[in-house]
Design an enzyme around this catalytic site. Sequence first.
Site, PDB file in Angstrom:
ATOM      1  N   ASP A  17      22.367  12.005   6.698  1.00  0.00           N
ATOM      2  CA  ASP A  17      23.721  12.516   6.901  1.00  0.00           C
ATOM      3  C   ASP A  17      24.688  11.997   5.829  1.00  0.00           C
ATOM      4  O   ASP A  17      24.488  10.912   5.285  1.00  0.00           O
ATOM      5  CB  ASP A  17      24.207  12.102   8.305  1.00  0.00           C
ATOM      6  CG  ASP A  17      25.407  12.913   8.758  1.00  0.00           C
ATOM      7  OD1 ASP A  17      25.677  13.977   8.167  1.00  0.00           O
ATOM      8  OD2 ASP A  17      26.084  12.477   9.714  1.00  0.00           O
ATOM      9  N   GLY A  18      25.710  12.792   5.544  1.00  0.00           N
ATOM     10  CA  GLY A  18      26.786  12.334   4.655  1.00  0.00           C
ATOM     11  C   GLY A  18      26.841  13.048   3.307  1.00  0.00           C
ATOM     12  O   GLY A  18      27.649  12.679   2.452  1.00  0.00           O
ATOM     13  N   ARG A  21      30.463  14.602   2.726  1.00  0.00           N
ATOM     14  CA  ARG A  21      31.483  13.606   2.405  1.00  0.00           C
ATOM     15  C   ARG A  21      31.268  13.002   1.022  1.00  0.00           C
ATOM     16  O   ARG A  21      32.214  12.712   0.297  1.00  0.00           O
ATOM     17  CB  ARG A  21      31.487  12.502   3.479  1.00  0.00           C
ATOM     18  CG  ARG A  21      32.285  12.894   4.717  1.00  0.00           C
ATOM     19  CD  ARG A  21      31.949  12.019   5.896  1.00  0.00           C
ATOM     20  NE  ARG A  21      30.666  12.393   6.473  1.00  0.00           N
ATOM     21  CZ  ARG A  21      30.015  11.639   7.363  1.00  0.00           C
ATOM     22  NH1 ARG A  21      30.504  10.476   7.727  1.00  0.00           N
ATOM     23  NH2 ARG A  21      28.872  12.077   7.854  1.00  0.00           N
ATOM     24  N   ARG A  30      30.619  21.028  -1.060  1.00  0.00           N
ATOM     25  CA  ARG A  30      29.634  20.372  -0.191  1.00  0.00           C
ATOM     26  C   ARG A  30      28.198  20.551  -0.697  1.00  0.00           C
ATOM     27  O   ARG A  30      27.365  19.651  -0.596  1.00  0.00           O
ATOM     28  CB  ARG A  30      29.754  20.908   1.237  1.00  0.00           C
ATOM     29  CG  ARG A  30      31.082  20.552   1.910  1.00  0.00           C
ATOM     30  CD  ARG A  30      31.152  21.151   3.318  1.00  0.00           C
ATOM     31  NE  ARG A  30      30.035  20.718   4.129  1.00  0.00           N
ATOM     32  CZ  ARG A  30      29.983  19.561   4.790  1.00  0.00           C
ATOM     33  NH1 ARG A  30      31.003  18.735   4.753  1.00  0.00           N
ATOM     34  NH2 ARG A  30      28.926  19.246   5.499  1.00  0.00           N
ATOM     35  N   GLU A  64      22.058  23.351  15.333  1.00  0.00           N
ATOM     36  CA  GLU A  64      23.521  23.489  15.399  1.00  0.00           C
ATOM     37  C   GLU A  64      24.142  23.726  14.012  1.00  0.00           C
ATOM     38  O   GLU A  64      25.316  24.107  13.912  1.00  0.00           O
ATOM     39  CB  GLU A  64      24.152  22.232  16.024  1.00  0.00           C
ATOM     40  CG  GLU A  64      23.914  22.105  17.527  1.00  0.00           C
ATOM     41  CD  GLU A  64      22.487  21.720  17.886  1.00  0.00           C
ATOM     42  OE1 GLU A  64      21.895  20.890  17.174  1.00  0.00           O
ATOM     43  OE2 GLU A  64      21.955  22.277  18.863  1.00  0.00           O
ATOM     44  N   ASN A  65      23.376  23.492  12.958  1.00  0.00           N
ATOM     45  CA  ASN A  65      23.940  23.624  11.605  1.00  0.00           C
ATOM     46  C   ASN A  65      24.247  25.081  11.219  1.00  0.00           C
ATOM     47  O   ASN A  65      24.947  25.328  10.233  1.00  0.00           O
ATOM     48  CB  ASN A  65      23.041  22.969  10.555  1.00  0.00           C
ATOM     49  CG  ASN A  65      23.084  21.455  10.574  1.00  0.00           C
ATOM     50  OD1 ASN A  65      22.098  20.776  10.301  1.00  0.00           O
ATOM     51  ND2 ASN A  65      24.242  20.887  10.894  1.00  0.00           N
ATOM     52  N   ARG A  68      27.925  26.262  10.576  1.00  0.00           N
ATOM     53  CA  ARG A  68      28.675  26.028   9.323  1.00  0.00           C
ATOM     54  C   ARG A  68      28.995  27.355   8.646  1.00  0.00           C
ATOM     55  O   ARG A  68      28.504  28.391   9.060  1.00  0.00           O
ATOM     56  CB  ARG A  68      27.840  25.119   8.424  1.00  0.00           C
ATOM     57  CG  ARG A  68      27.638  23.759   9.091  1.00  0.00           C
ATOM     58  CD  ARG A  68      26.953  22.780   8.181  1.00  0.00           C
ATOM     59  NE  ARG A  68      26.829  21.496   8.858  1.00  0.00           N
ATOM     60  CZ  ARG A  68      26.577  20.346   8.258  1.00  0.00           C
ATOM     61  NH1 ARG A  68      26.406  20.315   6.958  1.00  0.00           N
ATOM     62  NH2 ARG A  68      26.490  19.235   8.959  1.00  0.00           N
ATOM     63  N   ARG A 185      19.959   6.460  10.719  1.00  0.00           N
ATOM     64  CA  ARG A 185      20.958   7.479  10.401  1.00  0.00           C
ATOM     65  C   ARG A 185      21.921   6.915   9.373  1.00  0.00           C
ATOM     66  O   ARG A 185      22.471   5.828   9.541  1.00  0.00           O
ATOM     67  CB  ARG A 185      21.738   7.919  11.638  1.00  0.00           C
ATOM     68  CG  ARG A 185      22.750   9.026  11.273  1.00  0.00           C
ATOM     69  CD  ARG A 185      23.431   9.642  12.467  1.00  0.00           C
ATOM     70  NE  ARG A 185      24.198  10.821  12.047  1.00  0.00           N
ATOM     71  CZ  ARG A 185      24.403  11.888  12.779  1.00  0.00           C
ATOM     72  NH1 ARG A 185      23.905  11.951  13.982  1.00  0.00           N
ATOM     73  NH2 ARG A 185      25.110  12.908  12.317  1.00  0.00           N
TER      74      ARG A 185
HETATM   75  C1  IPE Z   1      22.626  16.024  11.792  1.00  0.00           C
HETATM   76  O1  IPE Z   1      23.773  15.905  11.024  1.00  0.00           O
HETATM   77  C2  IPE Z   1      21.713  17.058  11.231  1.00  0.00           C
HETATM   78  C3  IPE Z   1      21.085  16.748   9.945  1.00  0.00           C
HETATM   79  C4  IPE Z   1      21.186  15.631   9.289  1.00  0.00           C
HETATM   80  C5  IPE Z   1      20.263  17.806   9.401  1.00  0.00           C
HETATM   81  P1  IPE Z   1      25.112  16.714  11.370  1.00  0.00           P
HETATM   82  O2  IPE Z   1      26.098  16.338  10.328  1.00  0.00           O
HETATM   83  O3  IPE Z   1      24.808  18.140  11.542  1.00  0.00           O
HETATM   84  O4  IPE Z   1      25.512  16.116  12.796  1.00  0.00           O
HETATM   85  P2  IPE Z   1      26.946  15.994  13.486  1.00  0.00           P
HETATM   86  O5  IPE Z   1      27.546  17.358  13.484  1.00  0.00           O
HETATM   87  O6  IPE Z   1      27.740  15.030  12.679  1.00  0.00           O
HETATM   88  O7  IPE Z   1      26.642  15.480  14.856  1.00  0.00           O
HETATM   89  C1  IPE Z   2      23.702  16.156   6.135  1.00  0.00           C
HETATM   90  O1  IPE Z   2      24.922  16.049   5.477  1.00  0.00           O
HETATM   91  C2  IPE Z   2      22.911  17.368   5.708  1.00  0.00           C
HETATM   92  C3  IPE Z   2      22.892  18.456   6.701  1.00  0.00           C
HETATM   93  C4  IPE Z   2      23.361  18.394   7.912  1.00  0.00           C
HETATM   94  C5  IPE Z   2      22.302  19.711   6.275  1.00  0.00           C
HETATM   95  P1  IPE Z   2      26.218  16.754   6.029  1.00  0.00           P
HETATM   96  O2  IPE Z   2      26.313  18.111   5.440  1.00  0.00           O
HETATM   97  O3  IPE Z   2      26.263  16.714   7.517  1.00  0.00           O
HETATM   98  O4  IPE Z   2      27.353  15.826   5.415  1.00  0.00           O
HETATM   99  P2  IPE Z   2      28.671  15.343   6.145  1.00  0.00           P
HETATM  100  O5  IPE Z   2      28.276  14.720   7.436  1.00  0.00           O
HETATM  101  O6  IPE Z   2      29.534  16.539   6.349  1.00  0.00           O
HETATM  102  O7  IPE Z   2      29.286  14.355   5.200  1.00  0.00           O
HETATM  103 MG    MG Z   3      26.992  15.421   8.850  1.00  0.00          MG
END
Ligand code: IPE
Ligand code: IPE
Ligand code: MG
Length: 239
Positions: A17-18, A21, A30, A64-65, A68, A185
């Site tokens: 994650d991240g 950001r 992004r 859930e992604n 986006r 995480r």
């Molecule tokens: C979890 O991260 C899913 C992946 C890393 C693929 P998200 O960024 O989607 O989770 P939330 O929305 O912060 O809970």
């Molecule tokens: C994790 O990074 C990758 C996926 C969920 C695909 P994010 O896209 O959730 O990055 P942040 O949490 O918005 O920084």
């Molecule tokens: Mg995230």
Amino acid sequence: MKDFPQGGPRHVAIIMDGNGRWAQKRGKPRLFGHHAGARRVKEIVRCCPDIGVKYLTIFAFSTENWKRTQSEVAGLMSLFRRYIQREAQALFNEGVRVRFIGDRIKLDEKLVRLMDELELLTADNSKVHLTIALNYGGRDEVARAVKRLAREVKAGNVDPERVNEETLAHYLDTYFLPDPDLVVRTSGEARISNFLLWQSAYAEYEFIDTLWPDFTKDIFAGIVAGYGTRDRRFGAVRT
Ligand code: IPE
Ligand code: IPE
Ligand code: MG
């Protein structure tokens, strides 16, 4: 880093994650962060044999992604396709066996074909078992497993009185995997976001502030070494 003691985690699962950001901090879109994140995966997979990690499971895209923006989702899907095409041969050469978990039904045909081909290409490898969670959600996985099991009951192939934890585990996407010992995480969020809900019942958790594109093999090795000092009791009392 060599000869990690026996007490290391055999199966590590990572919520990467991240990325968003990380990109935003640099004034970039992004997707720039997702590309940087994808490059990290290689280094992390590669160091697994050195630190005694046999199974690595990474969360790439959740059920859930899809919420986006259309452009981020499309960019991620194209990144997954390109990543598989670009890395397939190297993964094969390095002895990595790749498998995917998650529901493939919503993924485009071309991506699913590349996933199938990569699984087939690496099927005889066993140095590292890499599992990529793509359109994966823990609740969705359990619901799909129960649906298949219910069909078997209806068809008279399974006696409902004999259904137990093992039966259900057999119907999950992860039927071929041991439970994760450690779930990591990145990015400072302390939640599991629907990742490996059933399988992580007794996993250890490590939440770190580092954003995924900054995650290095040294950070990973440090976390794996720290795991060795934990006392896992599984509900029992040590005597
Ligand atoms: C979890 O991260 C899913 C992946 C890393 C693929 P998200 O960024 O989607 O989770 P939330 O929305 O912060 O809970
Ligand atoms: C994790 O990074 C990758 C996926 C969920 C695909 P994010 O896209 O959730 O990055 P942040 O949490 O918005 O920084
Ligand atoms: Mg995230």
